[in-house]
Design an enzyme around this catalytic site. Structure first.
Site, PDB file in Angstrom:
ATOM      1  N   SER A   1       0.819  -1.215   0.000  1.00  0.00           N
ATOM      2  CA  SER A   1       0.000   0.000   0.000  1.00  0.00           C
ATOM      3  C   SER A   1       0.851   1.262   0.000  1.00  0.00           C
ATOM      4  CB  SER A   1      -0.929   0.001   1.225  1.00  0.00           C
ATOM      5  OG  SER A   1      -0.186  -0.153   2.414  1.00  0.00           O
TER       6      SER A   1
ATOM      7  N   ASN B   1      -2.269  -2.774  12.993  1.00  0.00           N
ATOM      8  CA  ASN B   1      -3.725  -2.550  12.903  1.00  0.00           C
ATOM      9  C   ASN B   1      -4.171  -1.303  13.667  1.00  0.00           C
ATOM     10  OD1 ASN B   1      -3.591  -4.854  11.466  1.00  0.00           O
ATOM     11  ND2 ASN B   1      -4.632  -6.158  12.959  1.00  0.00           N
TER      12      ASN B   1
ATOM     13  N   THR C   1     -38.867  27.981 -10.702  1.00  0.00           N
ATOM     14  CA  THR C   1     -39.218  26.603 -10.336  1.00  0.00           C
ATOM     15  C   THR C   1     -39.452  25.899 -11.666  1.00  0.00           C
ATOM     16  OG1 THR C   1     -41.603  27.002 -10.236  1.00  0.00           O
ATOM     17  CG2 THR C   1     -40.379  27.320  -8.186  1.00  0.00           C
ATOM     18  N   HIS C   2     -39.077  24.630 -11.729  1.00  0.00           N
ATOM     19  CA  HIS C   2     -39.176  23.870 -12.996  1.00  0.00           C
ATOM     20  C   HIS C   2     -38.400  24.558 -14.128  1.00  0.00           C
ATOM     21  CE1 HIS C   2     -42.586  21.855 -10.969  1.00  0.00           C
ATOM     22  NE2 HIS C   2     -42.918  23.082 -10.611  1.00  0.00           N
TER      23      HIS C   2
ATOM     24  N   SER D   1     -12.460  26.836 -27.845  1.00  0.00           N
ATOM     25  CA  SER D   1     -12.652  25.653 -28.671  1.00  0.00           C
ATOM     26  C   SER D   1     -11.539  25.610 -29.702  1.00  0.00           C
ATOM     27  CB  SER D   1     -14.010  25.756 -29.369  1.00  0.00           C
ATOM     28  OG  SER D   1     -13.999  25.000 -30.563  1.00  0.00           O
TER      29      SER D   1
ATOM     30  N   LYS E   1     -16.042  30.570 -29.373  1.00  0.00           N
ATOM     31  CA  LYS E   1     -16.454  29.902 -28.135  1.00  0.00           C
ATOM     32  C   LYS E   1     -15.677  30.352 -26.902  1.00  0.00           C
ATOM     33  CE  LYS E   1     -19.071  26.955 -27.546  1.00  0.00           C
ATOM     34  NZ  LYS E   1     -19.085  25.526 -27.933  1.00  0.00           N
TER      35      LYS E   1
ATOM     36  N   ASN F   1     -15.928  28.648 -23.146  1.00  0.00           N
ATOM     37  CA  ASN F   1     -16.631  27.555 -22.482  1.00  0.00           C
ATOM     38  C   ASN F   1     -16.400  27.522 -20.969  1.00  0.00           C
ATOM     39  OD1 ASN F   1     -17.613  26.602 -24.961  1.00  0.00           O
ATOM     40  ND2 ASN F   1     -15.770  25.390 -25.313  1.00  0.00           N
TER      41      ASN F   1
ATOM     42  N   GLU G   1     -18.031  22.691 -15.559  1.00  0.00           N
ATOM     43  CA  GLU G   1     -18.441  21.370 -16.062  1.00  0.00           C
ATOM     44  C   GLU G   1     -17.619  20.253 -15.423  1.00  0.00           C
ATOM     45  OE1 GLU G   1     -18.247  21.576 -20.360  1.00  0.00           O
ATOM     46  OE2 GLU G   1     -19.589  23.304 -20.366  1.00  0.00           O
TER      47      GLU G   1
ATOM     48  N   TYR H   1      -9.657  -6.491  12.180  1.00  0.00           N
ATOM     49  CA  TYR H   1      -9.010  -6.052  10.946  1.00  0.00           C
ATOM     50  C   TYR H   1      -9.060  -7.126   9.873  1.00  0.00           C
ATOM     51  CZ  TYR H   1      -5.568  -4.427   7.576  1.00  0.00           C
ATOM     52  OH  TYR H   1      -4.968  -4.031   6.419  1.00  0.00           O
TER      53      TYR H   1
ATOM     54  N   GLN I   1      -7.529  -2.127   3.709  1.00  0.00           N
ATOM     55  CA  GLN I   1      -6.485  -1.321   3.087  1.00  0.00           C
ATOM     56  C   GLN I   1      -7.061  -0.494   1.930  1.00  0.00           C
ATOM     57  OE1 GLN I   1      -2.319  -2.747   2.754  1.00  0.00           O
ATOM     58  NE2 GLN I   1      -2.729  -2.890   0.565  1.00  0.00           N
TER      59      GLN I   1
ATOM     60  N   LYS J   1      -8.089   3.700   2.066  1.00  0.00           N
ATOM     61  CA  LYS J   1      -7.298   4.921   1.905  1.00  0.00           C
ATOM     62  C   LYS J   1      -7.442   5.568   0.533  1.00  0.00           C
ATOM     63  CE  LYS J   1      -4.071   2.573   4.021  1.00  0.00           C
ATOM     64  NZ  LYS J   1      -5.019   1.787   4.845  1.00  0.00           N
TER      65      LYS J   1
HETATM   66  N1  ARG Z   1      -1.145  -1.469   4.925  1.00  0.00           N
HETATM   67  C1  ARG Z   1      -2.101  -1.970   5.845  1.00  0.00           C
HETATM   68  C2  ARG Z   1      -3.429  -1.189   5.660  1.00  0.00           C
HETATM   69  O1  ARG Z   1      -3.370  -0.165   5.109  1.00  0.00           O
HETATM   70  C3  ARG Z   1      -1.618  -1.788   7.250  1.00  0.00           C
HETATM   71  C4  ARG Z   1      -2.205  -2.729   8.232  1.00  0.00           C
HETATM   72  C5  ARG Z   1      -1.655  -4.090   7.991  1.00  0.00           C
HETATM   73  N2  ARG Z   1      -2.130  -5.026   8.933  1.00  0.00           N
HETATM   74  C6  ARG Z   1      -2.169  -6.331   8.666  1.00  0.00           C
HETATM   75  N3  ARG Z   1      -2.642  -7.093   9.576  1.00  0.00           N
HETATM   76  N4  ARG Z   1      -1.795  -6.799   7.509  1.00  0.00           N
HETATM   77  O2  ARG Z   1      -4.485  -1.625   6.043  1.00  0.00           O
END
Ligand code: ARG
Length: 457
Positions: free
Chosen positions: A23, A110, A155-156, A277, A283, A285, A290, A317, A322, A325
């Site tokens: 990760s 964890n 409205t509408h 454009s 144009k 824009n 958007e 956990y 993971q 994130k």
């Molecule tokens: N990289 C892991 C995560 O983001 C960290 C925790 C890892 N814990 C484990 N028991 N493998 O969740």
């Protein structure tokens, strides 16, 4: 870089699988929080006599040095490490030896990762709230400036009743104020330290969770070790609050896009926040608006990702987590990026009051006020409504407006009409008289703008 868990294994992890499992490409952004959390943990271990003062000192100094070196570019994060926690601990140990190996006493990745995300997101909450406050302030300034600018309210998407442009802008300010309170609320609930939850079952060491929580600026600590490591409600809550920010930005963008069109021409965006454009030389824009409207989809997707990741996993956990994130980081990055472009786009736009006034004059938006005139003469509203409807039909047939329809025509429909009707349907008067709280009279708009500016000060 070697994993932290190689003891019971006879082989290295498969190379491609390591990439899949790793990760670090997305959690390295939490290096400061990881280090700050480790400093608090080590300080607590030292205070409780779980490690020696000397080891504690070495760890804290080593971690501070690593943080400085990453910040100033002297130390590069090793992207082959499993995650940021592995990298920092490995780097520390390579620098200070055995003391570094003692850092992870009474801790698991964890509770460490649960802690890091909370620390990181708390800071991000503050940043995004500050940006939204800036936007609200810009809206309040503009609302003051255009507190007398009559425009049709819709409205509408049909012209409905007269309002002022400032009132329209402050409607968005109200939405963004609610967004601020939702994000702050989410932040308050994430403000509890999970450190000390261990892998899932706490620890047998005599740790002081209140102390480490206090060192990191938390309001307290989480009360159940299983929940401490497996709760990601705060990621979901924040993404949900951010999704609503995007709903509001997207609706606002839609209006900006309409208002820039030749069909409306209520505003013109600054050249610095517009695009052209490649083929049509005429144009200009509203790409920024958007793109903001389009990017709302990503943030809703991030929320859906988080809900789906969490919905079926048993305590505590699981590696699925993971996946939290990238989703929550993308939500926050996207909202911040959108706000960064959106705020100056609004701040620099040119408002075209004449065009708003022209549109306001065209759609019979004072018809309700015309009916109210008859009510003031004693006619029940439902009858007044019907008479005015007939007048509108006559105007459409003759190509006139309520302002230009002769009083004789009025009298033919209802003999309660007199010359006073022209004053009653004057658009400026129609907005000036809308004085009850929450209504769009210019004086209300000025007061509301001031109130809103005080809130975000
Ligand atoms: N990289 C892991 C995560 O983001 C960290 C925790 C890892 N814990 C484990 N028991 N493998 O969740």
């Amino acid at each position: 870089m070697k994993q932290l868990w190689t003891g019971r294994f006879s082989k290295q992890i498969d190379k491609k699988t390591n990439d899949f499992n790793s990760s670090i490409s997305f959690d390295s952004r939490m290096f400061k929080e990881d280090i700050d959390g480790s400093i608090a943990h080590a300080t607590m271990l030292g205070k409780c006599g779980i490690i020696t003062d000397e080891d504690c000192k070495k760890i804290v100094e080593g971690l501070k040095q690593i943080k400085d070196e990453i910040i100033n570019g002297k130390l590069e994060i090793d992207m082959t490490a499993e995650d940021i926690h592995t990298f920092i601990e490995g780097e520390l140990t390579s620098r200070i030896g055995d003391a570094g190996k003692r850092l992870h006493t009474a801790r698991s990745r964890n509770d460490q990762v649960a802690l890091d995300i909370r620390l990181y997101l708390k800071k991000e909450c503050d940043e995004v709230v500050n940006q939204i406050k800036e936007l609200v302030n810009v809206l309040a300034d503009k609302a003051e400036e255009y507190s007398q600018t009559v425009m049709p309210g819709y409205t509408h998407l049909q012209r409905a009743q007269p309002i002022v442009f400032g009132h329209h802008l402050l409607a968005y300010a109200e939405m963004f104020l609610r967004d601020i309170s939702r994000i702050e609320d989410a932040k308050n609930r994430m403000n509890y330290s999970p450190l000390g939850s261990g892998a899932l079952a706490g620890t047998t060491y005599p740790i002081d969770r209140a102390y480490s929580a206090e060192l990191m600026g938390f309001a307290g600590y989480t009360n159940n070790s299983l929940d401490g490591v497996s709760d990601r409600d705060f990621c979901i809550e924040l993404s949900s609050a951010l999704s609503l920010v995007m709903v509001h930005l997207s609706r606002f963008s839609e209006e900006i896009i309409m208002w820039c069109s030749w069909e409306f021409k209520f505003i013109e965006l600054d050249d610095a926040f517009s695009t052209g454009s490649s083929i049509m030389p005429q144009k200009k824009n509203p790409d920024i608006a958007e793109l903001v409207r389009g990017k709302s989809g990503r943030v809703f997707g991030d929320l859906m990702t988080l809900l789906t990741v969490m919905k079926g996993i048993p305590l505590a956990y699981n590696k699925d987590m993971q996946e939290d994130k990238e989703a929550v980081f993308d939500a926050i990055d996207t909202v911040k990026m959108c706000l960064t472009a959106f705020i100056p786009m609004i701040d620099t736009m040119t408002v075209l009051p004449q065009n708003m006034r022209k549109a306001a004059a065209g759609g019979f938006i004072n018809a309700t006020d015309c009916a109210d005139f008859l009510v003031s003469k004693g006619l029940p509203f439902r009858d007044a409504y019907k008479a005015t409807g007939e007048l509108v039909a006559i105007c459409i047939e003759k190509g006139l407006t309520l302002e230009t329809l002769p009083v004789e025509e009025y009298k033919k429909v209802c003999d309660l009409f007199d010359d006073g009707v022209y004053e009653a349907i004057n658009l400026e008067k129609c907005v000036n008289d809308r004085t009850p709280v929450g209504a769009p009279s210019p004086s209300n708009v000025k007061n509301q703008a001031k109130r809103i500016k005080d809130i975000v000060k």
